[in-house]
Design an enzyme around this catalytic site. Structure first.
Site, PDB file in Angstrom:
ATOM      1  N   GLY A 239       0.569  -1.375   0.008  1.00  0.00           N
ATOM      2  CA  GLY A 239      -0.359   0.274   0.266  1.00  0.00           C
ATOM      3  C   GLY A 239       0.232   1.572  -0.073  1.00  0.00           C
ATOM      4  CD  GLU A 273       0.324  -9.196   2.173  1.00  0.00           C
ATOM      5  OE1 GLU A 273      -0.734  -7.775   1.149  1.00  0.00           O
ATOM      6  OE2 GLU A 273      -0.377 -10.344   2.088  1.00  0.00           O
ATOM      7  N   PRO A 274       4.565  -5.238  -0.985  1.00  0.00           N
ATOM      8  CG  PRO A 274       7.038  -4.717  -0.809  1.00  0.00           C
ATOM      9  CD  PRO A 274       6.265  -5.414   0.072  1.00  0.00           C
ATOM     10  NE  ARG A 312      -3.081   2.740 -11.775  1.00  0.00           N
ATOM     11  CZ  ARG A 312      -2.660   4.763 -10.778  1.00  0.00           C
ATOM     12  NH1 ARG A 312      -2.044   5.268 -11.804  1.00  0.00           N
ATOM     13  NH2 ARG A 312      -2.859   4.934  -9.770  1.00  0.00           N
ATOM     14  CB  CYS A 342     -15.622   3.340 -29.763  1.00  0.00           C
ATOM     15  SG  CYS A 342     -14.628   2.578 -31.459  1.00  0.00           S
ATOM     16  CD  GLU A 343     -16.626   2.415 -24.232  1.00  0.00           C
ATOM     17  OE1 GLU A 343     -17.118   3.416 -22.660  1.00  0.00           O
ATOM     18  OE2 GLU A 343     -16.882   0.981 -24.043  1.00  0.00           O
ATOM     19  CE1 TYR A 371      -2.381  -3.378  -8.625  1.00  0.00           C
ATOM     20  CE2 TYR A 371      -0.755  -1.406  -8.146  1.00  0.00           C
ATOM     21  CZ  TYR A 371      -1.681  -2.534  -7.372  1.00  0.00           C
ATOM     22  OH  TYR A 371      -0.821  -2.615  -6.676  1.00  0.00           O
TER      23      TYR A 371
HETATM   24  C1  LIG Z   1      -3.010  -4.797  -3.947  1.00  0.00           C
HETATM   25  C2  LIG Z   1      -2.629  -5.764  -2.976  1.00  0.00           C
HETATM   26  C3  LIG Z   1      -1.470  -5.023  -2.055  1.00  0.00           C
HETATM   27  C4  LIG Z   1       0.028  -4.469  -2.893  1.00  0.00           C
HETATM   28  O1  LIG Z   1      -0.353  -2.831  -3.039  1.00  0.00           O
HETATM   29  P1  LIG Z   1      -0.296  -1.676  -3.589  1.00  0.00           P
HETATM   30  O2  LIG Z   1      -0.260  -0.963  -3.258  1.00  0.00           O
HETATM   31  O3  LIG Z   1       0.783  -1.566  -4.760  1.00  0.00           O
HETATM   32  O4  LIG Z   1       1.587  -1.803  -2.615  1.00  0.00           O
HETATM   33  C5  LIG Z   1      -0.874  -6.136  -1.444  1.00  0.00           C
HETATM   34  N1  LIG Z   1      -1.613  -7.217  -1.331  1.00  0.00           N
HETATM   35  C6  LIG Z   1      -2.960  -7.182  -0.608  1.00  0.00           C
HETATM   36  C7  LIG Z   1      -3.646  -8.132  -0.261  1.00  0.00           C
HETATM   37  C8  LIG Z   1      -3.593  -6.657  -2.210  1.00  0.00           C
HETATM   38  O5  LIG Z   1      -4.795  -6.807  -2.655  1.00  0.00           O
END
Ligand SMILES: *Cc1c(COP(=O)(O)O)cnc(C)c1O
Length: 418
Positions: A239, A273-274, A312, A342-343, A371
């Site tokens: 996150g 989990e970056p 995005r 076409c949007e 993403y």
């Molecule tokens: C999307 C996600 C992440 C990564 O999020 P980032 O904002 O890209 O760091 C980590 N863990 C889980 C469970 C997610 O769904």
């Protein structure tokens, strides 16, 4: 920090001119910098060097095999959210002992695949999933290592579509119900309950919400240990945000210091989990101007990349900086940068102060490494674009541009229509 820079008004990725790649590979394409990916991984991982931890790169931000392989070689694991991502991770030879499986809707076959692959841990998100995993593990004669993903009800102060840790969101188990769920899970014969996890949202630009979530998780860990449930892993999710425009997110070191202060002496292995913070600014999308058009109301720059390539801006109204691949010193106009789809929602930028590009000139859509390709589609039967990785003065096509044959692969016309 990244390795996209100008030399004599020409954009380079590391030591390779972007224009040369465009001439040889065609447009549009995603371009990743090897040095930047590596540097970002290290910047995140190294401040945690003195505590037990695993950096599990979140594959959904960028799941190209070469990108995953790079992090595996750096000692990283991955956070997966589907059987398909597990397949990719194994193809890139990620250590299964460093794979965590998140996601609110894992199918039975995904659970079985994870068990069969002996991954580190399932982050389970509902009581039904826990029961199902227990029964599948039983059938397979295995023990499933699990954490419960709890929803700590923390406001990440980000875009509502990418906020995940509020009570109203679909993710995780309400932290107030967690002790009961843990008690039940710890009695199931085919589960080894060993972690707590959360993921509160994406593109966070402050450390405080992470610390708030962490404190709630730590108090849960205390409670669970008192219940004789031996929690050994704490997964804080991903996150951390990046600079797309004017944002000033904390540096990973600042994030790490704030977290390490809270977990001192707690005998926990931390998992992170970056995603975006590692890949976001390590990639760009290169596109070519096809036409320019002006109405009484607006100027349009019509380019060959579209919302199917980078969704995005359309989906989240996200801002991506746009820079010329070759600076021509053109006057600045206000324009929408739009694709061929076409949007009306097909745009890469709206009302942007931007160079008055002319047809055939190249644009770099910045901060597109996360993403970007992973959210791309074939809408309007547009083949998905190539992905290229630069290392020094060399470039490598790490995913070929799709061909028309790829568009219809697997489709068939039934007999009654022959
Ligand atoms: C999307 C996600 C992440 C990564 O999020 P980032 O904002 O890209 O760091 C980590 N863990 C889980 C469970 C997610 O769904």
């Amino acid at each position: 920090m990244h390795h996209f820079h100008y030399v004599d008004n020409e954009l380079y990725c590391e030591d390779t001119p972007v224009q040369r790649i465009a001439q040889e590979v065609g447009t549009p394409f995603y371009l990743y910098s090897h040095a930047t990916l590596k540097m970002h991984f290290e910047a995140f991982d190294s401040p945690f060097r003195d505590v037990p931890h695993i950096t599990c790169f979140s594959m959904k931000s960028n799941s190209n095999l070469a990108v995953i392989r790079l992090f595996a070689l750096e000692g990283g694991g991955v956070d997966i959210v589907s059987g398909g991502e597990l397949y990719r991770a194994l193809k890139a030879e990620v250590d299964p002992g460093k794979i965590v499986f998140s996601g609110v809707g894992k199918r039975p076959e995904d659970l079985a695949y994870g068990l069969d692959s002996d991954i580190l841990m399932f982050n389970t998100e509902s009581s039904q999933e826990i029961e199902r995993l227990n029964s599948i593990a039983g059938e397979m004669g295995k023990k499933a290592r699990i954490a419960l993903r709890v929803n700590p009800d923390v406001d990440p102060e980000t875009h509502p579509y990418i906020s995940t840790g509020l009570r109203e969101n679909k993710f995780g188990i309400d932290i107030r119900e967690a002790p009961d769920q843990y008690a039940k899970a710890s009695k199931m014969p085919n589960l080894e309950v060993m972690g707590v996890s959360c993921h509160i949202g994406s593109q966070l630009t402050q450390v405080d919400p992470f610390v708030e979530a962490l404190r709630k998780l730590l108090s849960l860990v205390d409670k669970l240990r008192a219940m004789d449930i031996p929690i050994r892993y704490l997964d804080l999710g991903g996150g951390l945000g990046i600079t797309y425009d004017q944002e000033e997110p904390p540096h990973p070191t600042e994030y790490a210091e704030a977290i390490k202060k809270e977990v001192k002496g707690l005998d926990l292995t931390l998992i992170f989990e970056p995603g975006r913070v590692i890949t976001g600014n390590a990639g760009i999308l290169v596109t070519k101007v096809l036409y320019t058009k002006s109405t009484d109301e607006k100027n349009f720059l019509i380019v060959d990349a579209a919302m199917n390539d980078l969704i995005r801006p359309s989906l989240y109204s996200s801002y991506h900086a746009i820079q010329p691949v070759v600076k021509k010193g053109r006057r600045v106009i206000k324009a929408d940068v739009v694709g061929p789809i076409c949007e009306s929602g097909d745009f890469l930028a709206k009302d942007r102060e931007i160079d008055a590009y002319e047809p055939d000139e190249l644009m770099a859509v910045m901060s597109a490494g996360a993403y970007g390709f992973t959210m791309s589609s074939n809408y309007n039967s547009r083949p998905r674009v190539a992905e290229v990785m630069v290392r020094g003065d060399q470039y490598h096509v790490v995913r070929e541009r799709e061909r028309y044959e790829d568009l219809i692969r697997g489709e068939r016309i039934p007999d009654f229509l022959q």
